[in-house]
Design a protein around this motif. Structure first.
Motif, PDB file in Angstrom:
ATOM      1  N   TRP A  37      45.230  49.524  42.136  1.00 16.37           N
ATOM      2  CA  TRP A  37      43.921  48.908  42.395  1.00 16.37           C
ATOM      3  C   TRP A  37      42.922  49.245  41.289  1.00 16.37           C
ATOM      4  O   TRP A  37      42.126  48.397  40.877  1.00 16.37           O
ATOM      5  CB  TRP A  37      43.398  49.390  43.740  1.00 16.37           C
ATOM      6  CG  TRP A  37      42.035  48.857  44.083  1.00 16.37           C
ATOM      7  CD1 TRP A  37      41.719  47.644  44.605  1.00 16.37           C
ATOM      8  CD2 TRP A  37      40.785  49.538  43.905  1.00 16.37           C
ATOM      9  NE1 TRP A  37      40.373  47.514  44.772  1.00 16.37           N
ATOM     10  CE2 TRP A  37      39.766  48.665  44.355  1.00 16.37           C
ATOM     11  CE3 TRP A  37      40.443  50.793  43.425  1.00 16.37           C
ATOM     12  CZ2 TRP A  37      38.426  49.026  44.320  1.00 16.37           C
ATOM     13  CZ3 TRP A  37      39.104  51.152  43.384  1.00 16.37           C
ATOM     14  CH2 TRP A  37      38.116  50.264  43.833  1.00 16.37           C
ATOM     15  N   GLU A  40      39.681  43.273  35.839  1.00 14.95           N
ATOM     16  CA  GLU A  40      38.640  42.317  36.236  1.00 14.95           C
ATOM     17  C   GLU A  40      37.390  42.490  35.390  1.00 14.95           C
ATOM     18  O   GLU A  40      36.779  41.505  34.968  1.00 14.95           O
ATOM     19  CB  GLU A  40      38.326  42.497  37.715  1.00 14.95           C
ATOM     20  CG  GLU A  40      37.550  41.348  38.344  1.00 14.95           C
ATOM     21  CD  GLU A  40      36.051  41.495  38.201  1.00 14.95           C
ATOM     22  OE1 GLU A  40      35.337  40.481  38.230  1.00 14.95           O
ATOM     23  OE2 GLU A  40      35.603  42.643  38.030  1.00 14.95           O
ATOM     24  N   ASN A  77      36.290  32.093  39.705  1.00 16.45           N
ATOM     25  CA  ASN A  77      36.825  32.656  40.948  1.00 16.45           C
ATOM     26  C   ASN A  77      38.281  33.091  40.810  1.00 16.45           C
ATOM     27  O   ASN A  77      38.716  34.014  41.507  1.00 16.45           O
ATOM     28  CB  ASN A  77      36.705  31.626  42.080  1.00 16.45           C
ATOM     29  CG  ASN A  77      35.259  31.284  42.399  1.00 16.45           C
ATOM     30  OD1 ASN A  77      34.385  32.138  42.332  1.00 16.45           O
ATOM     31  ND2 ASN A  77      35.003  30.033  42.736  1.00 16.45           N
ATOM     32  N   ARG A  79      38.826  36.729  39.745  1.00 18.06           N
ATOM     33  CA  ARG A  79      38.393  37.735  40.714  1.00 18.06           C
ATOM     34  C   ARG A  79      39.333  37.869  41.902  1.00 18.06           C
ATOM     35  O   ARG A  79      39.279  38.868  42.620  1.00 18.06           O
ATOM     36  CB  ARG A  79      36.997  37.376  41.244  1.00 18.06           C
ATOM     37  CG  ARG A  79      35.913  37.359  40.189  1.00 18.06           C
ATOM     38  CD  ARG A  79      34.606  36.876  40.784  1.00 18.06           C
ATOM     39  NE  ARG A  79      33.540  36.816  39.795  1.00 18.06           N
ATOM     40  CZ  ARG A  79      32.334  36.307  40.038  1.00 18.06           C
ATOM     41  NH1 ARG A  79      32.068  35.816  41.242  1.00 18.06           N
ATOM     42  NH2 ARG A  79      31.414  36.276  39.094  1.00 18.06           N
ATOM     43  N   LEU A  80      40.165  36.870  42.130  1.00 18.31           N
ATOM     44  CA  LEU A  80      41.013  36.867  43.319  1.00 18.31           C
ATOM     45  C   LEU A  80      41.951  38.070  43.409  1.00 18.31           C
ATOM     46  O   LEU A  80      42.089  38.662  44.485  1.00 18.31           O
ATOM     47  CB  LEU A  80      41.814  35.568  43.380  1.00 18.31           C
ATOM     48  CG  LEU A  80      41.057  34.349  43.923  1.00 18.31           C
ATOM     49  CD1 LEU A  80      41.945  33.112  43.878  1.00 18.31           C
ATOM     50  CD2 LEU A  80      40.582  34.602  45.342  1.00 18.31           C
ATOM     51  N   PHE A 111      41.571  41.116  42.428  1.00 18.56           N
ATOM     52  CA  PHE A 111      40.798  42.285  42.837  1.00 18.56           C
ATOM     53  C   PHE A 111      40.437  42.217  44.316  1.00 18.56           C
ATOM     54  O   PHE A 111      40.551  43.217  45.041  1.00 18.56           O
ATOM     55  CB  PHE A 111      39.530  42.385  41.982  1.00 18.56           C
ATOM     56  CG  PHE A 111      38.641  43.534  42.355  1.00 18.56           C
ATOM     57  CD1 PHE A 111      38.978  44.833  42.021  1.00 18.56           C
ATOM     58  CD2 PHE A 111      37.466  43.299  43.052  1.00 18.56           C
ATOM     59  CE1 PHE A 111      38.156  45.889  42.383  1.00 18.56           C
ATOM     60  CE2 PHE A 111      36.645  44.344  43.413  1.00 18.56           C
ATOM     61  CZ  PHE A 111      36.989  45.652  43.078  1.00 18.56           C
ATOM     62  N   PHE A 112      40.030  41.046  44.778  1.00 16.52           N
ATOM     63  CA  PHE A 112      39.696  40.894  46.197  1.00 16.52           C
ATOM     64  C   PHE A 112      40.938  41.052  47.078  1.00 16.52           C
ATOM     65  O   PHE A 112      40.869  41.648  48.161  1.00 16.52           O
ATOM     66  CB  PHE A 112      39.050  39.533  46.432  1.00 16.52           C
ATOM     67  CG  PHE A 112      37.686  39.398  45.827  1.00 16.52           C
ATOM     68  CD1 PHE A 112      36.876  40.502  45.655  1.00 16.52           C
ATOM     69  CD2 PHE A 112      37.208  38.159  45.424  1.00 16.52           C
ATOM     70  CE1 PHE A 112      35.615  40.402  45.090  1.00 16.52           C
ATOM     71  CE2 PHE A 112      35.947  38.039  44.859  1.00 16.52           C
ATOM     72  CZ  PHE A 112      35.151  39.162  44.698  1.00 16.52           C
ATOM     73  N   ILE A 113      42.068  40.528  46.623  1.00 16.31           N
ATOM     74  CA  ILE A 113      43.302  40.629  47.410  1.00 16.31           C
ATOM     75  C   ILE A 113      43.720  42.089  47.564  1.00 16.31           C
ATOM     76  O   ILE A 113      44.065  42.543  48.670  1.00 16.31           O
ATOM     77  CB  ILE A 113      44.414  39.794  46.751  1.00 16.31           C
ATOM     78  CG1 ILE A 113      44.083  38.303  46.861  1.00 16.31           C
ATOM     79  CG2 ILE A 113      45.765  40.081  47.393  1.00 16.31           C
ATOM     80  CD1 ILE A 113      45.008  37.408  46.053  1.00 16.31           C
ATOM     81  N   SER A 127      41.803  44.704  47.235  1.00 16.70           N
ATOM     82  CA  SER A 127      40.797  45.410  48.021  1.00 16.70           C
ATOM     83  C   SER A 127      41.040  45.207  49.517  1.00 16.70           C
ATOM     84  O   SER A 127      40.940  46.155  50.311  1.00 16.70           O
ATOM     85  CB  SER A 127      39.393  44.926  47.637  1.00 16.70           C
ATOM     86  OG  SER A 127      39.118  45.222  46.286  1.00 16.70           O
ATOM     87  N   ALA A 128      41.379  43.976  49.896  1.00 17.98           N
ATOM     88  CA  ALA A 128      41.726  43.723  51.294  1.00 17.98           C
ATOM     89  C   ALA A 128      42.993  44.466  51.690  1.00 17.98           C
ATOM     90  O   ALA A 128      43.116  44.971  52.815  1.00 17.98           O
ATOM     91  CB  ALA A 128      41.901  42.216  51.528  1.00 17.98           C
ATOM     92  N   GLU A 188      50.386  41.062  49.422  1.00 19.77           N
ATOM     93  CA  GLU A 188      49.682  41.230  48.144  1.00 19.77           C
ATOM     94  C   GLU A 188      50.469  40.609  47.002  1.00 19.77           C
ATOM     95  O   GLU A 188      49.895  39.944  46.127  1.00 19.77           O
ATOM     96  CB  GLU A 188      49.448  42.712  47.873  1.00 19.77           C
ATOM     97  CG  GLU A 188      48.361  43.345  48.699  1.00 19.77           C
ATOM     98  CD  GLU A 188      48.147  44.787  48.321  1.00 19.77           C
ATOM     99  OE1 GLU A 188      47.146  45.376  48.775  1.00 19.77           O
ATOM    100  OE2 GLU A 188      48.986  45.343  47.575  1.00 19.77           O
ATOM    101  N   SER A 218      48.710  37.707  44.969  1.00 21.55           N
ATOM    102  CA  SER A 218      48.122  38.189  43.723  1.00 21.55           C
ATOM    103  C   SER A 218      48.876  37.704  42.492  1.00 21.55           C
ATOM    104  O   SER A 218      48.264  37.259  41.513  1.00 21.55           O
ATOM    105  CB  SER A 218      48.064  39.721  43.728  1.00 21.55           C
ATOM    106  OG  SER A 218      47.523  40.207  42.521  1.00 21.55           O
TER     107      SER A 218
END
Length: 271
Positions: A104, A111, A135, A138-139, A141-143, A145-146, A181, A185
């Protein structure tokens, strides 16, 4: 007498006007448009982020493979004696969680690195490319993070409800998070890599130059693709953002144009 003075004043003013019209504005020949255009034309700079996205994809795939192998060998098959030689007193879930946090962090650095280079690309006038990948980059990183949040919930539930019978179920849940993930990702990273490689291969001109080129061939000053103003089918925020990006680029372009014009003018005067 008065008539002679009036005639003399008219003749003197006429001579001054003629001298001003005949004198050039600058001493020397005018700057050819081709010279000025070649002086301000910026050389295309490719994005150095595609190789990093490929490297991150390989790291993610290696992390997933090693995590699955470790979970199957040490938890599912319960080869505790053999696993102690490699992981010592650590638990399998702890090692996977630590490795996931390290992954991560790599994605967070990626990112930020990509955002830095894409901001420079936007300043060079590639506004459409910046918005099309805004967008997408950034996906991942968001994936992840979730995924970290899901990992935290699963590990918290395992600590709250300690049971040897359910430990294998928690491991399956953690592996399920890793699979999700990987499925979300990696395609984002690959699609981003393809778009960047196409951008570097095509080496397009800035958006404003492409519009001027297309308008010059069409013979009309169509504003269909520029989206200046409000339309019922467009978002106000998107229109304002596009206008702000375009204005910022034109300001930088005009500043560079003024500097190069002054430099070339002073150089011709010295010559």
């Amino acid at each position: 007498m008065d008539t002679e003075r009036t005639t003399a004043k008219q003749n003197s003013s006429l001579e001054i006007t003629q001298s001003l019209e005949e004198d050039p504005l600058v001493d020397g020949p005018l700057i050819p448009p081709d010279v000025l255009e070649s002086a301000i034309r910026r050389q295309f700079q490719s994005l150095p982020t595609s190789w990093l996205a490929i490297l991150l994809t390989c790291i993610h795939a290696a992390f997933f493979g090693l995590s699955v192998a470790l979970a199957v060998f040490c938890s599912i098959k319960e080869n505790v004696v053999n696993c102690k030689q490699y992981i010592h007193d650590f638990e399998t879930q702890t090692i996977i969680a630590i490795a996931k946090v390290a992954l991560w962090l790599l994605i967070a650095v990626f990112e930020r690195y990509v955002q830095h280079h894409h901001s420079r690309t936007r300043n060079r006038g590639y506004l459409q490319f910046y918005r099309s990948t805004r967008n997408l980059k950034r996906l991942p990183f968001f994936i992840h993070s979730a995924g970290n949040a899901a990992f935290l919930l699963i590990l918290s539930a395992r600590l709250s409800f300690k049971s040897n019978e359910q430990s294998l179920m928690y491991m399956y849940l953690l592996l399920g998070v890793l699979v999700l993930e990987l499925c979300f990702s990696v395609p984002c990273l690959l699609f981003y890599t393809v778009k960047v490689m196409q951008f570097n291969t095509e080496k397009p001109a800035p958006d404003i130059n492409q519009e001027e080129h297309s308008n010059a061939y069409s013979g009309t000053r169509s504003l269909i693709n520029t989206e200046i103003g409000f339309r019922d089918s467009s978002s106000v925020e998107e229109v304002v953002e596009k206008q702000a990006d375009l204005i910022e680029y034109l300001k930088q372009h005009n500043t560079l144009l003024s500097k190069r014009l002054l430099s070339l003018t002073s150089q011709q005067i010295r010559d």
